[in-house]
Design a protein around this motif. Structure first.
Motif, short mmCIF file in Angstrom:
data_model
loop_
_atom_site.label_atom_id
_atom_site.label_comp_id
_atom_site.label_asym_id
_atom_site.label_seq_id
_atom_site.Cartn_x
_atom_site.Cartn_y
_atom_site.Cartn_z
N ALA A 273 9.25 21.99 -13.07
CA ALA A 273 8.04 21.74 -12.23
C ALA A 273 7.75 22.73 -11.24
CB ALA A 273 8.49 20.46 -11.28
N TYR A 274 8.67 23.34 -10.53
CA TYR A 274 8.49 24.31 -9.59
C TYR A 274 7.89 25.61 -10.35
CZ TYR A 274 10.93 22.67 -5.69
OH TYR A 274 11.32 21.92 -4.40
N ARG A 275 8.25 25.96 -11.43
CA ARG A 275 7.61 26.99 -12.19
C ARG A 275 6.19 26.56 -12.43
NH1 ARG A 275 12.61 27.18 -14.70
NH2 ARG A 275 12.28 25.89 -16.25
N ILE A 276 5.77 25.33 -12.98
CA ILE A 276 4.50 25.19 -13.27
C ILE A 276 3.59 25.13 -11.83
CG2 ILE A 276 3.15 23.18 -13.94
CD1 ILE A 276 5.57 22.20 -15.71
N GLY A 277 4.27 24.75 -10.78
CA GLY A 277 3.54 24.56 -9.56
C GLY A 277 3.14 25.93 -9.18
N ALA A 278 4.29 26.90 -9.29
CA ALA A 278 3.86 28.42 -8.94
C ALA A 278 2.71 28.83 -9.67
CB ALA A 278 5.17 29.07 -9.21
N ARG A 279 2.69 28.69 -11.25
CA ARG A 279 1.58 29.08 -12.07
C ARG A 279 0.33 28.50 -11.38
NH1 ARG A 279 2.55 26.75 -16.92
NH2 ARG A 279 0.94 25.23 -16.39
N VAL A 280 0.41 27.25 -11.55
CA VAL A 280 -1.13 26.60 -10.77
C VAL A 280 -1.52 26.69 -9.41
CG1 VAL A 280 -2.38 24.22 -10.48
CG2 VAL A 280 -0.55 24.45 -12.32
N SER A 281 -0.65 26.96 -8.67
CA SER A 281 -0.75 27.53 -7.20
C SER A 281 -1.31 28.79 -7.19
CB SER A 281 0.34 27.38 -6.24
OG SER A 281 1.01 26.01 -6.32
N GLU B 271 3.43 38.14 -5.38
CA GLU B 271 4.97 38.51 -5.05
C GLU B 271 5.59 37.21 -4.28
OE1 GLU B 271 8.77 39.56 -5.52
OE2 GLU B 271 7.14 39.99 -7.06
N LEU B 272 4.70 37.12 -3.11
CA LEU B 272 4.85 36.00 -1.97
C LEU B 272 4.87 34.74 -2.49
CD1 LEU B 272 5.78 35.82 1.03
CD2 LEU B 272 3.35 35.69 1.38
N VAL B 273 4.16 34.37 -3.32
CA VAL B 273 3.87 32.89 -4.10
C VAL B 273 5.30 32.94 -4.58
CG1 VAL B 273 2.96 31.75 -5.69
CG2 VAL B 273 1.49 33.08 -4.34
N PHE B 274 5.61 33.57 -5.63
CA PHE B 274 6.93 33.45 -6.25
C PHE B 274 8.27 33.45 -5.61
CE2 PHE B 274 3.43 34.65 -9.65
CZ PHE B 274 3.58 33.24 -10.42
N ALA B 275 8.00 34.25 -4.60
CA ALA B 275 9.27 34.46 -3.86
C ALA B 275 9.59 33.25 -2.91
CB ALA B 275 9.05 35.48 -2.82
N TYR B 276 8.50 32.33 -2.57
CA TYR B 276 8.48 31.49 -2.10
C TYR B 276 8.93 30.14 -2.72
CZ TYR B 276 6.30 27.36 0.97
OH TYR B 276 6.49 26.35 1.82
N ILE B 277 8.42 30.22 -4.28
CA ILE B 277 9.09 29.37 -5.06
C ILE B 277 10.28 29.38 -5.42
CG2 ILE B 277 8.69 28.38 -7.43
CD1 ILE B 277 6.49 27.30 -5.60
N ASP B 278 10.98 30.51 -5.24
CA ASP B 278 12.29 30.75 -5.51
C ASP B 278 13.14 30.04 -4.39
OD1 ASP B 278 12.40 32.10 -7.76
OD2 ASP B 278 12.61 34.24 -6.93
N GLU B 279 12.69 30.13 -3.11
CA GLU B 279 13.42 29.58 -1.95
C GLU B 279 13.32 28.06 -1.95
OE1 GLU B 279 11.95 31.61 1.60
OE2 GLU B 279 13.02 33.38 1.19
N LEU B 280 12.00 27.60 -2.28
CA LEU B 280 11.97 26.11 -2.49
C LEU B 280 13.02 25.69 -3.68
CD1 LEU B 280 8.19 25.36 -2.38
CD2 LEU B 280 9.89 25.02 -0.64
N SER B 281 13.11 26.38 -4.96
CA SER B 281 13.94 26.06 -5.83
C SER B 281 15.54 26.14 -5.21
CB SER B 281 13.84 26.98 -7.12
OG SER B 281 12.30 26.88 -7.46
#
Length: 391
Positions: free
Chosen positions: A112-120, A143-153
């Motif tokens: 779900a996080y990966r999908i959220g990163a893509r859509v966002s 890069e910041l979007v996906f780093a932020y998703i990494d931290e949420l994950s």
């Protein structure tokens, strides 16, 4: 192949103007709706979970997370608990704990996080392009979007792990208490209460397995079901532990015994789960006899050793006619009588087993008939002699 180190938002150099941030923030509800819709479509295990009020909670959580991200992109850091990014991380942590409580792994959540990163990224990058953000800054924004998703994950995984550790220990203690109730004579009402507290689904049968302590973790992990572990048993030494294995009866017993082979374990019979004590008693007696494997393979010995004093008295009574003979003679006649009983009087088979001539067997049996008389033809005497000589 080494795993990729998680990306971090700390020290990022991406700063988006307040005007662009405000524009993106105004569209957060729409982005949250599209994100949740994509998750429902692409992650089957969330199709029902995100319906109704739960879906609304997740939409709010997505908005919170995206709001925290926009604050980050606008130049505000999340180290201060008062900033929006800290609640987003806390929300991700609690989301992970909730997944563990619902019995789900982190696999669906991370998807779900990966999908959220893509859509966002798709939605917010479109706004950024419209605002004229240059390409180099747009790449940093990605890069910041996906780093932020990494931290949420990572926060969600931590929450999931912590919840499992906490609830796992509590439930383990409840299951241990249930095992004690089953083994120590608790009333049916007390057992029912323990079953409810542990949220345990009773199987059809339980099989007591006594396992060397050093093998307990390995054996338990390899079992297909959730085995109850009985701890602090005063009737077992510290070198041994007891597992109560669910539904290891019928064809499944062979699989259990294959697992226990070469491990020095002893498995009692499968019994209705409320009668687990009966399985344990037999396994306990078998271990005291130095046996291993399945107690079903040692039933004769277990029966014969059930009352040692009674067996000794039976032997003395049955073999009384041999008591006055010289020890060597008595031993030879006893061996001949045992073989004669087991081979149903077939002289050649007795001779072959004892490595003597058939005439020797005939001679010895003549001596035994003189000592026992007609009692060798009495079924009750034959039964007594068979049991007395069985050991």
């Amino acid at each position: 192949m080494a795993s990729r180190a998680p990306r971090r938002t700390a020290g990022h150099g991406v700063l988006i103007s307040p005007e662009v941030i405000a524009d993106m923030r105004s569209h957060l509800p729409e982005v949250a709706d599209r994100t949740v819709a994509a998750i429902i479509e692409e992650v089957p295990s969330y199709q029902d979970a995100l319906a109704g009020s739960m879906g609304e909670i997740i939409r709010n959580a997505v908005q919170l997370a995206l709001g925290g991200f926009l604050s980050l992109a606008g130049g505000r850091r999340g180290a201060d608990p008062g900033t929006p990014t800290a609640p987003a991380m806390e929300g991700a942590y609690q989301l992970g704990r909730g997944e563990a409580r619902n019995g789900r792994t982190t696999d669906a959540l991370l998807s779900a996080y990966r999908i959220g990163a893509r859509v966002s990224w798709r939605e917010m990058s479109a706004r950024a392009v419209e605002a004229g953000i240059p390409a180099d800054r747009l790449a940093g924004f990605a890069e910041l979007v996906f780093a932020y998703i990494d931290e949420l994950s990572a926060a969600s995984v931590a929450g999931h792990t912590d919840e499992l550790a906490t609830t796992g220990r509590v439930r383990e203690r409840l299951l241990e208490h249930l095992a004690a109730d089953l083994l120590d004579g608790a009333t049916a009402e007390e057992v029912a209460q323990s079953v409810a507290r542990a949220e345990w689904t009773p199987p059809t049968t339980l099989t007591a397995v006594i396992v060397p302590e050093a093998q307990a973790r390995t054996v338990r992990a390899a079992l297909p079901g959730v085995a109850l572990q009985a701890v602090d048993r005063t009737d077992l030494s510290d070198d041994w532990t007891l597992l109560l294995v669910p539904d290891a009866h019928g064809r499944r017993r062979a699989g259990l015994l294959d697992l226990l082979t070469t491990r020095g374990c002893i498995a009692g019979p499968a019994r209705p789960w409320q009668q687990a004590r009966a399985s344990y008693d037999r396994a306990l007696r078998a271990r005291a006899e130095g046996l291993s494997g399945s107690t079903e393979d040692h039933l004769t010995r277990l029966v014969l050793t059930a009352d040692p004093e009674a067996l000794a008295d039976l032997r003395e009574k049955a073999l009384a006619p041999l008591a006055d003979l010289r020890p060597g003679t008595a031993e030879k006649l006893a061996d001949t009588l045992r073989s004669w009983l087991l081979h149903h009087g077939r002289r050649e088979d007795v001779a072959a087993e004892l490595f003597v001539h058939p005439q020797t067997v005939r001679y010895r049996m003549g001596q035994l008939r003189e000592l026992y008389g007609d009692r060798l033809d009495d079924p009750e005497t034959v039964l007594e002699l068979t049991i007395a000589l069985a050991g």
